[in-house]
Design a protein around this motif. Sequence first.
Motif, PDB file in Angstrom:
ATOM      1  N   ASN A  40      48.455  41.438  50.783  1.00  0.00           N
ATOM      2  CA  ASN A  40      49.757  42.011  51.075  1.00  0.00           C
ATOM      3  C   ASN A  40      50.827  41.028  50.598  1.00  0.00           C
ATOM      4  OD1 ASN A  40      51.658  43.744  52.015  1.00  0.00           O
ATOM      5  ND2 ASN A  40      51.316  43.367  54.190  1.00  0.00           N
ATOM      6  N   PHE A  41      51.589  41.531  49.645  1.00  0.00           N
ATOM      7  CA  PHE A  41      52.622  40.636  49.078  1.00  0.00           C
ATOM      8  C   PHE A  41      53.947  40.954  49.699  1.00  0.00           C
ATOM      9  CE2 PHE A  41      50.691  38.356  45.543  1.00  0.00           C
ATOM     10  CZ  PHE A  41      49.455  38.985  45.423  1.00  0.00           C
ATOM     11  N   ARG A  42      54.592  39.953  50.209  1.00  0.00           N
ATOM     12  CA  ARG A  42      55.985  40.077  50.626  1.00  0.00           C
ATOM     13  C   ARG A  42      56.721  38.882  50.029  1.00  0.00           C
ATOM     14  NH1 ARG A  42      56.158  40.338  56.911  1.00  0.00           N
ATOM     15  NH2 ARG A  42      54.221  39.217  56.661  1.00  0.00           N
ATOM     16  N   PRO A  43      58.029  39.036  49.938  1.00  0.00           N
ATOM     17  CA  PRO A  43      58.759  37.895  49.326  1.00  0.00           C
ATOM     18  C   PRO A  43      58.627  36.621  50.138  1.00  0.00           C
ATOM     19  CG  PRO A  43      60.133  39.874  49.346  1.00  0.00           C
ATOM     20  CD  PRO A  43      58.917  40.210  50.081  1.00  0.00           C
ATOM     21  N   GLY A  44      58.469  36.757  51.471  1.00  0.00           N
ATOM     22  CA  GLY A  44      58.347  35.528  52.295  1.00  0.00           C
ATOM     23  C   GLY A  44      56.978  34.880  52.103  1.00  0.00           C
ATOM     24  N   ASP A  45      55.967  35.630  52.303  1.00  0.00           N
ATOM     25  CA  ASP A  45      54.613  35.048  52.160  1.00  0.00           C
ATOM     26  C   ASP A  45      53.609  36.130  51.771  1.00  0.00           C
ATOM     27  OD1 ASP A  45      53.645  35.053  55.673  1.00  0.00           O
ATOM     28  OD2 ASP A  45      54.737  36.513  54.426  1.00  0.00           O
ATOM     29  N   ILE A  46      52.410  35.789  51.617  1.00  0.00           N
ATOM     30  CA  ILE A  46      51.368  36.722  51.228  1.00  0.00           C
ATOM     31  C   ILE A  46      50.410  36.869  52.418  1.00  0.00           C
ATOM     32  CG2 ILE A  46      49.488  37.179  49.641  1.00  0.00           C
ATOM     33  CD1 ILE A  46      50.952  35.347  47.668  1.00  0.00           C
ATOM     34  N   ARG A  47      50.061  38.099  52.796  1.00  0.00           N
ATOM     35  CA  ARG A  47      49.117  38.301  53.889  1.00  0.00           C
ATOM     36  C   ARG A  47      47.971  39.144  53.413  1.00  0.00           C
ATOM     37  NH1 ARG A  47      50.667  34.635  55.754  1.00  0.00           N
ATOM     38  NH2 ARG A  47      51.888  34.205  57.592  1.00  0.00           N
TER      39      ARG A  47
ATOM     40  N   ASN B 116      62.658  43.078  52.119  1.00  0.00           N
ATOM     41  CA  ASN B 116      61.666  43.878  52.833  1.00  0.00           C
ATOM     42  C   ASN B 116      60.639  44.494  51.872  1.00  0.00           C
ATOM     43  OD1 ASN B 116      63.426  45.626  51.589  1.00  0.00           O
ATOM     44  ND2 ASN B 116      63.700  46.985  53.340  1.00  0.00           N
ATOM     45  N   ALA B 117      60.674  44.097  50.595  1.00  0.00           N
ATOM     46  CA  ALA B 117      59.700  44.624  49.634  1.00  0.00           C
ATOM     47  C   ALA B 117      58.291  44.206  50.072  1.00  0.00           C
ATOM     48  CB  ALA B 117      59.991  44.100  48.229  1.00  0.00           C
ATOM     49  N   ASN B 118      57.368  45.192  49.972  1.00  0.00           N
ATOM     50  CA  ASN B 118      56.035  44.908  50.485  1.00  0.00           C
ATOM     51  C   ASN B 118      55.022  45.630  49.612  1.00  0.00           C
ATOM     52  OD1 ASN B 118      53.804  44.426  51.955  1.00  0.00           O
ATOM     53  ND2 ASN B 118      54.689  45.022  53.933  1.00  0.00           N
ATOM     54  N   ALA B 119      54.147  44.874  48.978  1.00  0.00           N
ATOM     55  CA  ALA B 119      53.177  45.517  48.094  1.00  0.00           C
ATOM     56  C   ALA B 119      51.773  45.098  48.503  1.00  0.00           C
ATOM     57  CB  ALA B 119      53.426  45.109  46.643  1.00  0.00           C
ATOM     58  N   LEU B 120      50.866  46.101  48.517  1.00  0.00           N
ATOM     59  CA  LEU B 120      49.483  45.796  48.883  1.00  0.00           C
ATOM     60  C   LEU B 120      48.624  45.886  47.635  1.00  0.00           C
ATOM     61  CD1 LEU B 120      47.801  45.259  51.499  1.00  0.00           C
ATOM     62  CD2 LEU B 120      47.177  47.657  51.438  1.00  0.00           C
ATOM     63  N   VAL B 121      47.929  44.792  47.296  1.00  0.00           N
ATOM     64  CA  VAL B 121      47.126  44.769  46.073  1.00  0.00           C
ATOM     65  C   VAL B 121      45.650  44.768  46.497  1.00  0.00           C
ATOM     66  CG1 VAL B 121      46.585  43.471  43.975  1.00  0.00           C
ATOM     67  CG2 VAL B 121      48.885  43.472  44.894  1.00  0.00           C
TER      68      VAL B 121
ATOM     69  N   GLU C 257      49.587  32.390  45.522  1.00  0.00           N
ATOM     70  CA  GLU C 257      50.982  31.992  45.780  1.00  0.00           C
ATOM     71  C   GLU C 257      51.504  31.033  44.714  1.00  0.00           C
ATOM     72  OE1 GLU C 257      51.322  30.396  49.714  1.00  0.00           O
ATOM     73  OE2 GLU C 257      51.653  32.357  50.625  1.00  0.00           O
ATOM     74  N   GLN C 258      50.581  30.065  44.355  1.00  0.00           N
ATOM     75  CA  GLN C 258      51.029  29.114  43.339  1.00  0.00           C
ATOM     76  C   GLN C 258      51.259  29.808  41.989  1.00  0.00           C
ATOM     77  OE1 GLN C 258      48.143  26.006  43.325  1.00  0.00           O
ATOM     78  NE2 GLN C 258      49.014  25.029  45.179  1.00  0.00           N
ATOM     79  N   ALA C 259      50.380  30.800  41.762  1.00  0.00           N
ATOM     80  CA  ALA C 259      50.506  31.466  40.467  1.00  0.00           C
ATOM     81  C   ALA C 259      51.589  32.573  40.465  1.00  0.00           C
ATOM     82  CB  ALA C 259      49.151  32.080  40.078  1.00  0.00           C
ATOM     83  N   TRP C 260      52.124  32.877  41.634  1.00  0.00           N
ATOM     84  CA  TRP C 260      53.050  34.025  41.773  1.00  0.00           C
ATOM     85  C   TRP C 260      54.470  33.601  41.412  1.00  0.00           C
ATOM     86  CZ3 TRP C 260      54.947  36.370  47.044  1.00  0.00           C
ATOM     87  CH2 TRP C 260      55.529  37.608  46.839  1.00  0.00           C
ATOM     88  N   VAL C 261      54.995  34.289  40.540  1.00  0.00           N
ATOM     89  CA  VAL C 261      56.402  34.075  40.187  1.00  0.00           C
ATOM     90  C   VAL C 261      57.173  35.272  40.739  1.00  0.00           C
ATOM     91  CG1 VAL C 261      58.084  33.736  38.339  1.00  0.00           C
ATOM     92  CG2 VAL C 261      55.716  32.896  38.086  1.00  0.00           C
TER      93      VAL C 261
END
Lengths: 229, 324
Positions: free
Chosen positions: B317-324, B254-259, B242-246
């Motif tokens: 799981n990346f979402r604009p609100g938080d990471i899960r 609602n963008a949602n990406a799974l890494v 999260e800290q490193a995420w820009v």
Amino acid sequence: MNDAMSIPHLIMNASGVVQAVMLLLLIGSLLSWVVIFQRSFVMRRARKAHREFEDRFWSGVDLNELYRETPVEQETLGTEHIFRAGFREFNRLLPKTRSPQAILDGVQRSMRVAWSREEDRLNLHLVFLATVASSSPYIGLFGTVWGIMGSFQSLSMAQQATLTTVAPWIAEALIATAMGLFAAIPAVIFYNRLSAESSRLLGKYEDFAEEFHSILHRNLQGRGETTEG
Amino acid sequence: MARQHRRVGYGLPTLLAIALHLGILVVSVIRFPSAESEPPSQSIVQATLVSTETTTDQAQRATEPQASSQADETSEDEASREAEEAEAQRQREAEEQRQREAERQRQAEQERAEALEAAQAAAEEAERRAEEARAQAERREQQEAERQRQAEEEARRQREAEEQRRREEEAERQRQAEEEARRQREAEEQRRREEEAAQRAAEAARNSLDRAIAGEAEAAANAEQAQQAANGFINLVRQAVEQAWVIPPNVPDNANALVAIRLGPSGEVFSASIARSSGNSAFDRAAIQAVESAAPFSELRELPASVQRDYREFNLNFRPGDIR
């Protein structure tokens, strides 16, 4: 009960130490009686011999004859021993010296030696009697004390203390004292009697030695005067 | 002279001393039993003496009348003889008379002798009877004594037996009491031992249970700890990412990406790829860049070895609100 309290039964049932004490006392008593009998015989014979020899000495017999009556090698006792020692010395010294004083000194010395031997002979074993007399009551007492200690030890183990549990122990313990006294009393009496007898005999020997010495002295005086005159 | 007896030896004195002691010993041994056995016999004799006296009295009383009759007879005889003698003296001149007299005298004498004899016989008879009576009395008395002694003996034996029995009973009772006490003691001991054993067993059981519980708890704690550690690791990774995420601009909410991320053993990132795209390529790229810049995740080495393997591959799981 009669059987259990008889003396042999009590002695047989006594503890080891008490039995040892009793045995010791019995041996002491036996030996002291042996000494008593032996010394009594010795004293009686010495007294008789002294009386006989004095009778013979004062009967006016010639001293040389009296001296020659017994062979030299035969051992003599009592007054005769003193007489022979003195007379032998007198006869030996007479040809060697002219001084009466020297002769008399030699005679006296040899008689004193003989007297001392007689004393030694008469007092032989009397010390043993004195030892038994003084020590056996203590030995008996020791046996008694030991026995009574045993009785109290047995009393501590008994449930209830009755007289019947203590009586045999104390009776057997008291036998030790009785035996001690039994050994000591005759020893005391006979020690006193025999030592008195011995000192009386020695006094008589001494008297005789003095008399004999005076006779020799008289004899020498007479001879000295005759040789001088 | 003292020539014939030179020395007094020790043989005779020793003999005398031993004899003296043996004598004293014998006296002390012999006198004691006899002195002690005498009193009972004395008492028996004393008890029977009374009856002896009475029997002899009776015997005396029986002999007395006979003796008195005998005395009467003798006195009568004496009188008659004297009278006859006087007569004979008076009629000495008459020979026949004197002869007759003499004859009569002789007869009288004979009579007297006979009477005397009879009296003697009677006396003897009486004496014999008395003797018999006495003997009988004596026998009776002996029997009596015997019986008495037997009775006493019996009584003594009974007493002794009773004594013995009582002693035995007492001993028995004592022994029983001792036995009882011993048994009780043993039972007590046994009970105590058993109790102890039970206690020990219970304690052991409790201990084992405790141990089991503790083991379980420990295992649970371990698991929890591992879980916590794992959670902590995931959280750490997420924070770091999260800290490193820009977040790029113009990204829909609602963008949602799974890494999908694969890590090496020391926590370095082997690969980070898009498992499911959000449809916005800038967002996807930004997510992968965030993961790569946050690497390496050296915290992986602090995880328990058992869970390390499980966390070597995970998805974010990346979402604009938080990471899960």
